[in-house]
Design an enzyme around this catalytic site. Sequence first.
Site, PDB file in Angstrom:
ATOM      1  N   ASP A  14       0.803  -1.226   0.000  1.00  0.00           N
ATOM      2  CA  ASP A  14       0.000   0.000   0.000  1.00  0.00           C
ATOM      3  C   ASP A  14       0.835   1.274   0.000  1.00  0.00           C
ATOM      4  O   ASP A  14       0.429   2.302   0.538  1.00  0.00           O
ATOM      5  CB  ASP A  14      -0.964   0.027   1.213  1.00  0.00           C
ATOM      6  CG  ASP A  14      -1.893  -1.176   1.218  1.00  0.00           C
ATOM      7  OD1 ASP A  14      -2.289  -1.624   0.138  1.00  0.00           O
ATOM      8  OD2 ASP A  14      -2.223  -1.652   2.325  1.00  0.00           O
ATOM      9  N   LYS A  68       1.766   2.236  -4.987  1.00  0.00           N
ATOM     10  CA  LYS A  68       2.330   1.683  -6.236  1.00  0.00           C
ATOM     11  C   LYS A  68       1.414   1.975  -7.421  1.00  0.00           C
ATOM     12  O   LYS A  68       1.880   2.295  -8.505  1.00  0.00           O
ATOM     13  CB  LYS A  68       2.533   0.162  -6.100  1.00  0.00           C
ATOM     14  CG  LYS A  68       3.532  -0.218  -5.009  1.00  0.00           C
ATOM     15  CD  LYS A  68       3.637  -1.731  -4.865  1.00  0.00           C
ATOM     16  CE  LYS A  68       2.397  -2.388  -4.325  1.00  0.00           C
ATOM     17  NZ  LYS A  68       2.039  -2.022  -2.930  1.00  0.00           N
ATOM     18  N   GLY A  69       0.083   1.859  -7.191  1.00  0.00           N
ATOM     19  CA  GLY A  69      -0.875   2.077  -8.280  1.00  0.00           C
ATOM     20  C   GLY A  69      -0.696   3.449  -8.906  1.00  0.00           C
ATOM     21  O   GLY A  69      -0.616   3.584 -10.126  1.00  0.00           O
ATOM     22  N   GLY A 107      -4.512  -4.299  -3.802  1.00  0.00           N
ATOM     23  CA  GLY A 107      -5.501  -3.278  -4.139  1.00  0.00           C
ATOM     24  C   GLY A 107      -4.721  -2.038  -4.515  1.00  0.00           C
ATOM     25  O   GLY A 107      -4.063  -1.444  -3.666  1.00  0.00           O
ATOM     26  N   HIS A 108      -4.735  -1.681  -5.800  1.00  0.00           N
ATOM     27  CA  HIS A 108      -3.933  -0.560  -6.284  1.00  0.00           C
ATOM     28  C   HIS A 108      -4.863   0.554  -6.753  1.00  0.00           C
ATOM     29  O   HIS A 108      -5.676   0.358  -7.645  1.00  0.00           O
ATOM     30  CB  HIS A 108      -3.023  -1.011  -7.435  1.00  0.00           C
ATOM     31  CG  HIS A 108      -2.024  -2.044  -7.009  1.00  0.00           C
ATOM     32  ND1 HIS A 108      -1.173  -2.686  -7.874  1.00  0.00           N
ATOM     33  CD2 HIS A 108      -1.738  -2.551  -5.781  1.00  0.00           C
ATOM     34  CE1 HIS A 108      -0.420  -3.542  -7.198  1.00  0.00           C
ATOM     35  NE2 HIS A 108      -0.744  -3.478  -5.927  1.00  0.00           N
ATOM     36  N   THR A 109      -4.739   1.712  -6.117  1.00  0.00           N
ATOM     37  CA  THR A 109      -5.641   2.827  -6.415  1.00  0.00           C
ATOM     38  C   THR A 109      -5.007   3.787  -7.408  1.00  0.00           C
ATOM     39  O   THR A 109      -3.853   4.179  -7.236  1.00  0.00           O
ATOM     40  CB  THR A 109      -5.958   3.607  -5.119  1.00  0.00           C
ATOM     41  OG1 THR A 109      -6.206   2.659  -4.086  1.00  0.00           O
ATOM     42  CG2 THR A 109      -7.141   4.525  -5.288  1.00  0.00           C
ATOM     43  N   GLN A 155       2.020  -5.983  -3.195  1.00  0.00           N
ATOM     44  CA  GLN A 155       2.505  -6.127  -1.815  1.00  0.00           C
ATOM     45  C   GLN A 155       3.796  -5.320  -1.606  1.00  0.00           C
ATOM     46  O   GLN A 155       3.981  -4.327  -2.274  1.00  0.00           O
ATOM     47  CB  GLN A 155       2.720  -7.607  -1.456  1.00  0.00           C
ATOM     48  CG  GLN A 155       1.431  -8.408  -1.269  1.00  0.00           C
ATOM     49  CD  GLN A 155       0.782  -8.860  -2.571  1.00  0.00           C
ATOM     50  OE1 GLN A 155       1.441  -9.440  -3.418  1.00  0.00           O
ATOM     51  NE2 GLN A 155      -0.486  -8.599  -2.729  1.00  0.00           N
ATOM     52  N   ARG A 195      -9.934  -2.860   6.052  1.00  0.00           N
ATOM     53  CA  ARG A 195      -9.445  -2.874   7.435  1.00  0.00           C
ATOM     54  C   ARG A 195      -8.613  -1.625   7.727  1.00  0.00           C
ATOM     55  O   ARG A 195      -7.871  -1.164   6.849  1.00  0.00           O
ATOM     56  CB  ARG A 195      -8.543  -4.101   7.664  1.00  0.00           C
ATOM     57  CG  ARG A 195      -9.283  -5.406   7.672  1.00  0.00           C
ATOM     58  CD  ARG A 195      -8.319  -6.568   7.885  1.00  0.00           C
ATOM     59  NE  ARG A 195      -7.481  -6.789   6.716  1.00  0.00           N
ATOM     60  CZ  ARG A 195      -6.500  -7.683   6.667  1.00  0.00           C
ATOM     61  NH1 ARG A 195      -6.211  -8.412   7.727  1.00  0.00           N
ATOM     62  NH2 ARG A 195      -5.802  -7.845   5.558  1.00  0.00           N
ATOM     63  N   ARG A 202      -5.519   0.389   8.585  1.00  0.00           N
ATOM     64  CA  ARG A 202      -4.094   0.020   8.511  1.00  0.00           C
ATOM     65  C   ARG A 202      -3.388   0.510   9.770  1.00  0.00           C
ATOM     66  O   ARG A 202      -3.714   1.581  10.295  1.00  0.00           O
ATOM     67  CB  ARG A 202      -3.443   0.669   7.291  1.00  0.00           C
ATOM     68  CG  ARG A 202      -3.989   0.144   5.976  1.00  0.00           C
ATOM     69  CD  ARG A 202      -3.436   0.951   4.794  1.00  0.00           C
ATOM     70  NE  ARG A 202      -3.991   0.494   3.532  1.00  0.00           N
ATOM     71  CZ  ARG A 202      -4.158   1.275   2.458  1.00  0.00           C
ATOM     72  NH1 ARG A 202      -3.798   2.540   2.489  1.00  0.00           N
ATOM     73  NH2 ARG A 202      -4.667   0.777   1.360  1.00  0.00           N
TER      74      ARG A 202
HETATM   75  P1  GDP Z   1      -0.810   0.381  -3.520  1.00  0.00           P
HETATM   76  O1  GDP Z   1      -1.407  -0.901  -3.047  1.00  0.00           O
HETATM   77  O2  GDP Z   1       0.648   0.458  -3.254  1.00  0.00           O
HETATM   78  O3  GDP Z   1      -1.139   0.686  -4.959  1.00  0.00           O
HETATM   79  O4  GDP Z   1      -1.496   1.528  -2.641  1.00  0.00           O
HETATM   80  P2  GDP Z   1      -3.055   1.664  -2.274  1.00  0.00           P
HETATM   81  O5  GDP Z   1      -3.780   2.139  -3.469  1.00  0.00           O
HETATM   82  O6  GDP Z   1      -3.563   0.448  -1.589  1.00  0.00           O
HETATM   83  O7  GDP Z   1      -2.998   2.780  -1.152  1.00  0.00           O
HETATM   84  C1  GDP Z   1      -2.464   4.034  -1.390  1.00  0.00           C
HETATM   85  C2  GDP Z   1      -3.555   5.094  -1.118  1.00  0.00           C
HETATM   86  O8  GDP Z   1      -2.962   6.373  -1.028  1.00  0.00           O
HETATM   87  C3  GDP Z   1      -4.577   5.214  -2.235  1.00  0.00           C
HETATM   88  O9  GDP Z   1      -5.813   5.566  -1.682  1.00  0.00           O
HETATM   89  C4  GDP Z   1      -4.038   6.349  -3.104  1.00  0.00           C
HETATM   90  O10 GDP Z   1      -5.040   7.024  -3.848  1.00  0.00           O
HETATM   91  C5  GDP Z   1      -3.453   7.238  -2.049  1.00  0.00           C
HETATM   92  N1  GDP Z   1      -2.291   8.020  -2.476  1.00  0.00           N
HETATM   93  C6  GDP Z   1      -1.286   7.688  -3.328  1.00  0.00           C
HETATM   94  N2  GDP Z   1      -0.337   8.647  -3.353  1.00  0.00           N
HETATM   95  C7  GDP Z   1      -0.759   9.605  -2.487  1.00  0.00           C
HETATM   96  C8  GDP Z   1      -0.188  10.842  -2.031  1.00  0.00           C
HETATM   97  O11 GDP Z   1       0.899  11.228  -2.424  1.00  0.00           O
HETATM   98  N3  GDP Z   1      -0.890  11.536  -1.105  1.00  0.00           N
HETATM   99  C9  GDP Z   1      -2.097  11.126  -0.616  1.00  0.00           C
HETATM  100  N4  GDP Z   1      -2.699  11.876   0.294  1.00  0.00           N
HETATM  101  N5  GDP Z   1      -2.656   9.971  -1.010  1.00  0.00           N
HETATM  102  C10 GDP Z   1      -1.985   9.219  -1.926  1.00  0.00           C
HETATM  103  P1  IMO Z   2      -0.893  -4.167  -2.214  1.00  0.00           P
HETATM  104  O1  IMO Z   2      -0.472  -4.704  -3.551  1.00  0.00           O
HETATM  105  C1  IMO Z   2      -0.926  -4.581   2.141  1.00  0.00           C
HETATM  106  C2  IMO Z   2      -0.976  -8.648   3.757  1.00  0.00           C
HETATM  107  C3  IMO Z   2      -2.248  -9.064   4.469  1.00  0.00           C
HETATM  108  C4  IMO Z   2      -1.678 -10.008   5.514  1.00  0.00           C
HETATM  109  C5  IMO Z   2      -0.555 -10.704   4.752  1.00  0.00           C
HETATM  110  C6  IMO Z   2      -0.934 -12.069   4.199  1.00  0.00           C
HETATM  111  O2  IMO Z   2      -2.197  -3.452  -2.248  1.00  0.00           O
HETATM  112  O3  IMO Z   2       0.209  -3.375  -1.606  1.00  0.00           O
HETATM  113  P2  IMO Z   2      -2.446 -12.800   2.143  1.00  0.00           P
HETATM  114  O4  IMO Z   2      -3.914 -12.605   1.886  1.00  0.00           O
HETATM  115  O5  IMO Z   2      -1.575 -12.211   1.091  1.00  0.00           O
HETATM  116  O6  IMO Z   2      -2.084 -14.225   2.443  1.00  0.00           O
HETATM  117  O7  IMO Z   2      -2.170 -11.990   3.499  1.00  0.00           O
HETATM  118  O8  IMO Z   2      -0.210  -9.838   3.666  1.00  0.00           O
HETATM  119  N1  IMO Z   2      -1.177  -8.143   2.375  1.00  0.00           N
HETATM  120  C7  IMO Z   2      -1.117  -6.841   2.032  1.00  0.00           C
HETATM  121  N2  IMO Z   2      -0.945  -5.754   2.796  1.00  0.00           N
HETATM  122  N3  IMO Z   2      -1.022  -4.459   0.797  1.00  0.00           N
HETATM  123  C8  IMO Z   2      -1.178  -5.538   0.008  1.00  0.00           C
HETATM  124  O9  IMO Z   2      -1.168  -5.480  -1.337  1.00  0.00           O
HETATM  125  C9  IMO Z   2      -1.264  -6.819   0.633  1.00  0.00           C
HETATM  126  N4  IMO Z   2      -1.429  -8.079   0.179  1.00  0.00           N
HETATM  127  C10 IMO Z   2      -1.357  -8.881   1.257  1.00  0.00           C
HETATM  128  O10 IMO Z   2      -2.890  -7.965   5.055  1.00  0.00           O
HETATM  129  O11 IMO Z   2      -1.085  -9.288   6.555  1.00  0.00           O
HETATM  130 MG    MG Z   3      -2.937  -1.596  -1.817  1.00  0.00          MG
END
Ligand code: GDP
Ligand code: IMO
Ligand code: MG
Length: 442
Positions: free
Chosen positions: A12, A15-16, A39-41, A223, A302, A304
């Site tokens: 999280d 990366k998205g 989950g990539h936003t 991840q 959930r 974080r």
């Molecule tokens: P990923 O799994 O690495 O792609 O990240 P996620 O999408 O799960 O979580 C990152 C969250 O932070 C998302 O809701 C994005 O829209 C948001 N986000 C990304 N870059 C920034 C930033 O520079 N500032 C803020 N405030 N939010 C960001």
């Molecule tokens: P992105 O790509 C954050 C965590 C789960 C749990 C552990 C094992 O969005 O960054 P699993 O279902 O993979 O067997 O769960 O890994 N986990 C992540 N945490 N971002 C993710 O993906 C995750 N993918 C798995 O919360 O602790």
């Molecule tokens: Mg994510």
Amino acid sequence: MVTILVGGQWGDEGKGKIIDLLSENADMVIRSQGGNNAGHTVVNAGQEFRFHLIPSGILYPTTTCVIGNGVVLDPRVLLEEMQQVQSRGISIDRLVISDRAHLIMPWHPILDKLEEEQRGDDRLGTTWRGIGPAYADKIRRIGFRAGDLLKPRFLDKKLSFVLGKIKNPILEELYHVAPLDRQAILDEYTAYGKRLSLYIKDIFPIVHDALARNERVLLEGAQGSMLDLDFGTYPYVTSSSPTAGGALTGSGIPPSAVDLTMGVFKAYTTRVGYGPMPTELADNLGEQMRKVGVEYGTTTGRPRRVGWFDAVVARYSVALNGIRSIALTKLDVLDGFDPIRICTGYLNKGELQAYPMSNISHLKHCEPVYEELPGWGSSIAGVRRPEDLPKAARRYVDRLSELFSAPIDIVSVGPSRDQTIWMQGGPAQLAVRQRERQASHR
Ligand code: GDP
Ligand code: IMO
Ligand code: MG
């Protein structure tokens, strides 16, 4: 030209958003590990997209998006996601799915949840998406692959062995739950095969032709390095290798083809699920950080866990992945914090540690050593040039760069595409890093 993008912390990291940014200059984006635990936003022109399986490059009309062999694929989730993307006017014609990618079968999420329940207080906090059980079956050589969806007779034969002889006995005898119906699964998965048949291919020639044409290939990590099966906080990890090494085995690209590995790091730390996190803030300050950063899981919703930036983790990730360029995200979330702390070392039984210890009990009980920097006390969400950052924010970024021993090329100050500061002169700088890397190899 191959760039690997990895998450440097516990997932999280944003990366998205960064993949979406870099995709403008990519011909092909490949997901190489994980599944719909990710989950990539991506926020683009006010619209928010949440991708679980489809590579985040899909928003660019000419980028080929590949789901690689290292991914574990839930066909139901993928079809839903394909539909959602299409319903928002985005073409998925450029999507390709490796016929070698393993499938999440109906028993995988069930077993994921049952195993977690059985662990009781020692549960891992998985996403319940069946990721661990699917990878375990791959290793046991009883996995189903995307290509199997196109061969109903083979699927039927395999189901009678795997479901009939292994999975249903486990469900019934070990967990005392109802067995699964073979014919229903066969019908369901054959129907998925029909709907996905256009997309499922042997990606090897597709990827290697792209490499031969010197196309720009981007490997989208899911991840983060601290969730790596070998180098993360085992057993509180995911079941794949979200490192640069994993990106290669998950896509069939050789190490010699890689020009640059970029790491994405949040300006602080978050983690979902259980396991050690030395800089965790389990207090009001943490609550404030969670609220401002909207730190709730993209996949499971959930909350974080949050904490200060951990430079021990950063140093480890840079070394583990060979990171030569950094994207620092969510710096804007720290706007209201003063002072800001950075963990620069762990004290383990009085000894200062350079890297996270492999012994998770030591990691759980270590004492983080902090240094403090002043906050900047103003919003940076509108800043677009490095020289417009408040002095204290610049100082924080420079200090992190020192601690990474790698240049920070991108600073992200908000979720949308334009809320980005190119620190050293734009995408061209990345090409410079790639050439430096090539030169250092010669
Ligand atoms: P990923 O799994 O690495 O792609 O990240 P996620 O999408 O799960 O979580 C990152 C969250 O932070 C998302 O809701 C994005 O829209 C948001 N986000 C990304 N870059 C920034 C930033 O520079 N500032 C803020 N405030 N939010 C960001
Ligand atoms: P992105 O790509 C954050 C965590 C789960 C749990 C552990 C094992 O969005 O960054 P699993 O279902 O993979 O067997 O769960 O890994 N986990 C992540 N945490 N971002 C993710 O993906 C995750 N993918 C798995 O919360 O602790
Ligand atoms: Mg994510």
